[in-house]
Write an enzyme that holds these catalytic residues in place. Sequence first.
Site, short mmCIF file in Angstrom:
data_model
loop_
_atom_site.label_atom_id
_atom_site.label_comp_id
_atom_site.label_asym_id
_atom_site.label_seq_id
_atom_site.Cartn_x
_atom_site.Cartn_y
_atom_site.Cartn_z
N ASP A 1 48.39 -7.47 21.64
CA ASP A 1 49.59 -7.25 20.98
C ASP A 1 50.20 -8.45 20.13
OD1 ASP A 1 50.76 -8.97 22.82
OD2 ASP A 1 51.94 -7.18 23.73
N THR A 2 51.05 -8.71 19.47
CA THR A 2 51.49 -9.76 18.82
C THR A 2 51.70 -11.03 19.68
OG1 THR A 2 53.85 -9.09 18.77
CG2 THR A 2 52.67 -8.34 16.80
#
Length: 126
Positions: free
Chosen positions: A11-12
Site C-alpha cells: 500500500d502507500t
Amino acid sequence: MNIRVYYEDTDTGGVVYHSNYLNFCERARSEAFFSKGLTPVLQNGHFVARRVEADYIKSAKLGDELCVMTRLIEMRAASFKLLQSVFKENEKIFELTITLAYINFEGKPQKITKEVEELVRLLFIE
C-alpha cells in the site's frame, strides 16, 4: 518458495496489502507444479479454491524476503486441504488454510484419481 516484496505488493505506506498474501500462497502452489515440469491444469481437470481461512500475524514491508511453506493436511475424495505459512526471517507472519476442490473443465466437481492424489502427496508432503 522465496518471494521478494515489490512496490506493487504494498500500500502507500510500504506495507504488504492484505490480499497479496493470498497471491503469494497461490504462487507457491503453482510453483510446486512448475518445479516438476507440470502446470496446475491437469489432463482431466484442475483445482479451485473452495474455502480459505487466513490469519494475519505480522506485516511484511517493501523489500522484505519472504518464504512460503506449504504442507498437505487432509486428502478427501474430491478435495484436499493445505496449510500454507509465510515467514519473514524465520518468523511466521501469515498462515492460510485452503481447501482446493478438483473440478473438470465443465466446472463440475470430480473425484480425485489415484494418480492425481499421488501427485498432490508428492508436491505437498504431509
